[in-house]
Design a protein around this motif. Structure first.
Motif, PDB file in Angstrom:
ATOM      1  N   PRO A  54       0.821  -1.224   0.000  1.00 30.54           N
ATOM      2  CA  PRO A  54       0.000   0.000   0.000  1.00 30.54           C
ATOM      3  C   PRO A  54       0.853   1.272   0.000  1.00 30.54           C
ATOM      4  O   PRO A  54       1.848   1.365   0.717  1.00 30.54           O
ATOM      5  N   SER A  58      -1.440   4.070   3.869  1.00 28.80           N
ATOM      6  CA  SER A  58      -1.079   2.680   4.146  1.00 28.80           C
ATOM      7  C   SER A  58      -1.396   2.271   5.581  1.00 28.80           C
ATOM      8  O   SER A  58      -1.638   1.089   5.847  1.00 28.80           O
ATOM      9  N   VAL A  61      -4.691   0.624   5.552  1.00 32.51           N
ATOM     10  CA  VAL A  61      -4.631  -0.705   4.953  1.00 32.51           C
ATOM     11  C   VAL A  61      -4.075  -1.704   5.961  1.00 32.51           C
ATOM     12  O   VAL A  61      -4.625  -2.790   6.166  1.00 32.51           O
TER      13      VAL A  61
END
Length: 522
Positions: A54, A58, A61
């Motif tokens: 990612p 991120s 994620v």
């Protein structure tokens, strides 16, 4: 969107295979007990989890991945191992209890060698050079000395109130200005211009680059450093031209203010500051030790300036956003301030009597993190932990966002709620706070956190003492709904939003107008 979007993977196919084979052999040799890696997405041979890696937000994620794999996630991208930690227990076990093995930094060719950030304390490898710079930095920012800067913090906070009165719609610019003007005065004794100061422009450009390139893997050259030798004109090498531009402005920021103070010292016009303190202790210019000491002093000052000019900026922007979304919090804070201040502006000696404001400082740092993933650490030597093997060279990242939004620790974590830190009208010392993750981890925790904390207190207290903050209005005169959306990158900021900032009363406006007369002189 993954790592492929940032670079030129067609030119790296052979390197990928060779690197993967090298890692495969090396890992087998250094894992004598044949322990498994921590759980995580398995990916594909050679490329690993390249397509899952990612880039955009991120931390969110990874937060979802934790729900599948647990509070440790291991994966590889093109042979480079990553370990993401999702709990305070894991970060404490590795970054604190095993700090000698987890205090290094990964090599970041894009941010470091190509953009010129290799000198920054945050990115320095763990070793003697880092210790020397850190020691000098600590001398000027440890908790028993930051009170020296309170005069400057009060004066710049009050100048901030006056700027808001003149142009409240420019509050984002004013926020950056107040922190830049505070830290540059502390670090260099320099007073910046009210508008269009080139130093602030340089800071904004430099930090734009840092936000984009500061996370490992944001550019493929971080995985394959040999790519830095690709010519600028080569197809797909726009990232190199970006790096060159950012490097130019980094150089201006690193050298300009420091050389300015050196010239002022020669003419006797320099103001007392961190730079003059360091310069006054340097060896003679003819000494063989001068160049190295000069470099370290220069870097300490610019690191202080960069950190102080930006990180708290995001927190204060988030604070403004929170006041728009949670008006009941704003009213409660103003009631406390009115009771204690009784028609005057706040001072630092009011802080012990303002528990709700102190709770707001904590909650502002927890609610929306400036650096949700902090700065990556690196495993110096292969390690065995909790039945798993962590290879040498693994990039280890603490997901601060997950840690500070753990519903088992922080009830209803997405809500901005300062009351979570209070009990019987006082700060409850048993409640975990932002220090779990908001300033980094272990030996690499931010050494400027005490200065940042006092700056944030001063700004929050001053703003709420005299201003009301409400959402902006749409074309029909209705308040616009504001959602707490943040940008992606190493440093995260609130997405642009409009708000109305107005004096709370005629008396409050008079306080703002007369605040220059009340500035502390010193």
């Amino acid at each position: 969107m993954g790592i492929l979007s940032n670079s030129t993977i067609p030119y790296a196919g052979g390197l990928i295979i060779l690197w993967w084979l090298y890692r495969l052999v090396k890992d087998r040799q250094s894992n004598p007990n044949r322990l498994p890696f921590p759980p995580g997405p398995k990916g594909y041979p050679i490329i690993g989890s390249l397509f899952d890696f990612p880039i955009y937000k991120s931390w969110l994620v990874y937060d979802k991945w934790f729900k599948t794999y647990g509070d440790m996630i291991y994966f590889e991208v093109l042979g480079q191992p990553f370990l993401i930690l999702g709990s305070a227990k894991r970060t404490n076990d590795l970054f604190e209890k095993r700090s000698s093995n987890y205090s290094d930094r990964p090599r970041l060719p894009m941010a470091g060698e190509m953009m010129g950030w290799e000198y920054v304390l945050t990115f320095l490898p763990y070793g003697n050079w880092w210790r020397r710079q850190r020691r000098i930095f600590h001398d000027h920012f440890h908790p028993n000395i930051v009170h020296k800067y309170q005069t400057i913090q009060i004066n710049t906070a009050r100048a901030f109130l006056r700027r808001l009165l003149k142009s409240p719609d420019d509050f984002v610019h004013h926020i950056r200005h107040v922190f830049a003007s505070t830290i540059i005065k502390v670090a260099y004794g320099i007073t910046i211009e009210e508008k269009n100061d080139p130093i602030i422009t340089n800071v904004e450009i430099c930090l734009e680059g840092l936000a984009e390139a500061g996370n490992p893997g944001a550019f493929l050259v971080d995985i394959f450093p040999v790519m830095k030798y690709i010519p600028d004109w080569f197809p797909g090498a726009a990232w190199k031209r970006k790096a060159a531009r950012w490097r130019h402005f980094n150089g201006l920021l690193r050298n300009g203010p420091w050389d300015r103070v050196k010239d002022q010292m020669k003419t006797g016009t320099a103001e007392p500051c961190i730079a003059t303190s360091i310069l006054g202790k340097l060896p003679d210019e003819g000494s063989p030790d001068f160049a190295e000491a000069d470099f370290i002093g220069r870097d300490v000052c610019v690191v202080a300036f960069l950190g102080g000019a930006d990180t708290t900026v995001s927190t204060v922007q988030s604070f403004f956003m929170a006041m728009c979304i949670y008006p009941e919090v704003q009213k409660k804070a103003q009631a406390e301030l009115d009771e204690i201040l009784r028609g005057r502006l706040p001072e630092f000696n009011d802080r012990p009597n303002l528990p709700y404001i102190n709770a707001m400082v904590k909650e502002s740092l927890r609610w929306q993190l400036v650096a949700p993933l902090a700065v990556a650490h690196m495993c110096t030597n292969g390690d065995e932990y909790d039945g798993y093997y962590i290879p040498k060279g693994t990039i280890v990242i603490g997901n601060g966002w997950t840690i500070l939004h753990d519903p088992e620790v922080f009830e209803d974590p997405l809500t901005y709620n300062p009351d979570r830190y209070l009990k019987d009208g006082k700060i409850d010392p048993t409640v975990p706070d932002h220090n779990l993750a908001s300033f980094g981890f272990g030996r690499r925790i931010c050494p400027g956190r005490f200065f940042s904390d006092s700056s944030l207190f001063s700004i929050v207290a001053h703003i709420l003492a005299v201003y009301d903050i409400r959402p902006g209005l749409d074309k029909d005169g209705k308040e616009v709904e504001i959602k707490p959306e943040m940008t992606s990158g190493l440093l995260s900021y609130p997405e642009p939003f409009a708000c109305m900032i107005t004096p709370r009363s005629k008396e409050a406006k008079d306080l703002i107008d007369n605040s220059s007369l009340m500035d502390i002189l010193g």
